[in-house]
Design a protein around this motif. Structure first.
Motif, PDB file in Angstrom:
ATOM      1  N   THR A  75       8.258  14.504   6.563  1.00 19.03           N
ATOM      2  CA  THR A  75       7.123  14.099   5.743  1.00 19.03           C
ATOM      3  C   THR A  75       7.584  13.536   4.405  1.00 19.03           C
ATOM      4  O   THR A  75       6.992  12.581   3.891  1.00 19.03           O
ATOM      5  CB  THR A  75       6.146  15.283   5.563  1.00 19.03           C
ATOM      6  N   VAL A 110       6.709   9.747   3.120  1.00 13.42           N
ATOM      7  CA  VAL A 110       6.084   9.438   1.832  1.00 13.42           C
ATOM      8  C   VAL A 110       6.952   8.463   1.029  1.00 13.42           C
ATOM      9  O   VAL A 110       6.452   7.456   0.513  1.00 13.42           O
ATOM     10  CB  VAL A 110       5.828  10.729   1.012  1.00 13.42           C
ATOM     11  N   TYR A 113       7.193   4.968   2.840  1.00 13.37           N
ATOM     12  CA  TYR A 113       5.912   4.269   2.746  1.00 13.37           C
ATOM     13  C   TYR A 113       5.696   3.769   1.314  1.00 13.37           C
ATOM     14  O   TYR A 113       5.367   2.602   1.084  1.00 13.37           O
ATOM     15  CB  TYR A 113       4.803   5.227   3.157  1.00 13.37           C
ATOM     16  N   LEU A 170      -1.895   6.764   2.349  1.00 18.96           N
ATOM     17  CA  LEU A 170      -0.665   7.549   2.233  1.00 18.96           C
ATOM     18  C   LEU A 170      -0.971   9.043   2.240  1.00 18.96           C
ATOM     19  O   LEU A 170      -0.309   9.824   2.928  1.00 18.96           O
ATOM     20  CB  LEU A 170       0.105   7.169   0.962  1.00 18.96           C
ATOM     21  N   SER A 183      -2.438   4.209  -1.349  1.00 18.19           N
ATOM     22  CA  SER A 183      -2.338   5.623  -1.707  1.00 18.19           C
ATOM     23  C   SER A 183      -3.380   6.444  -0.953  1.00 18.19           C
ATOM     24  O   SER A 183      -3.128   7.607  -0.605  1.00 18.19           O
ATOM     25  CB  SER A 183      -2.474   5.824  -3.214  1.00 18.19           C
ATOM     26  N   THR A 239       0.102  11.268   5.349  1.00 17.13           N
ATOM     27  CA  THR A 239       1.059  12.337   5.060  1.00 17.13           C
ATOM     28  C   THR A 239       0.571  13.658   5.653  1.00 17.13           C
ATOM     29  O   THR A 239       1.351  14.393   6.280  1.00 17.13           O
ATOM     30  CB  THR A 239       1.272  12.473   3.541  1.00 17.13           C
TER      31      THR A 239
END
Length: 188
Positions: free
Chosen positions: A56, A60, A63, A101, A98, A105
């Motif tokens: 993860t 993050v 990305y 994201l 975001s 996530t």
């Protein structure tokens, strides 16, 4: 092709294949795939060089770092000129991404820790649905001009699909019926 390389029009508006212009969504997929490869290399670099083994965290960082590249790719292949200038456009891109994201996530975390899925299997599954969501999200955000406090271009969904309103209200009237029922059918 010259209009694309000079930046006057995106490929989605100026390139035809076999006399037909492919839909914008296909250009978005192409642009996204190019950037997904870049994101994959960032992820692999973090994993193998910096030994960040938490999937993860790799997701993050990969990305987040790929967003600036996506911004440029989407400009030339999908959406065209930056509305409100480069910095405002990049900020809108980071804002939009975001949102996905955070959601992706959490989804990736569930896949890798809850279901205990392999790192790159979860990466691909997470990637597929976020690309679809991002297309619709970025279609709205790309044209928002914060310096003027309004959208320069608007897309509305009606029964016939997406239509352009160019920042103005468009009205769709059907034949028959009274004025009250026609007002209910307006696409604003």
């Amino acid at each position: 092709l010259e209009r694309v390389t000079n930046g006057t029009q995106p490929a989605s508006e100026s390139v035809a294949l076999c006399g037909m212009r492919p839909p914008r969504f296909l250009w978005f997929i192409l642009s996204g795939c190019i950037c997904d490869v870049i994101q994959f290399f960032i992820d692999a670099f973090l994993y193998y060089v910096f030994h960040i083994t938490e999937p993860t965290v790799c997701w993050v960082l990969g990305y987040g770092l790929s967003i600036a590249v996506r911004h440029t790719s989407h400009r030339y292949l999908v959406f065209g000129n930056y509305v409100g200038g480069y910095c405002y456009s990049l900020l809108r891109m980071y804002t939009g991404y975001s949102i996905s994201l955070v959601a992706s996530t959490l989804f990736n975390l569930i896949l890798t820790h809850g279901i205990e899925m392999q790192h790159y299997t979860a990466w691909v599954i997470t990637l597929v649905w976020t690309n679809i969501v991002n297309y619709f999200l970025l279609t709205q955000l790309w044209s928002w001009d914060w310096s003027k406090g309004r959208k320069a271009f608007s897309w509305k969904l009606n029964l016939r699909g997406f239509t352009s309103t160019g920042g103005k209200k468009s009205h769709h009237r059907t034949s028959g019926g009274d004025d009250a029922s026609n007002r209910l059918r307006e696409v604003v």
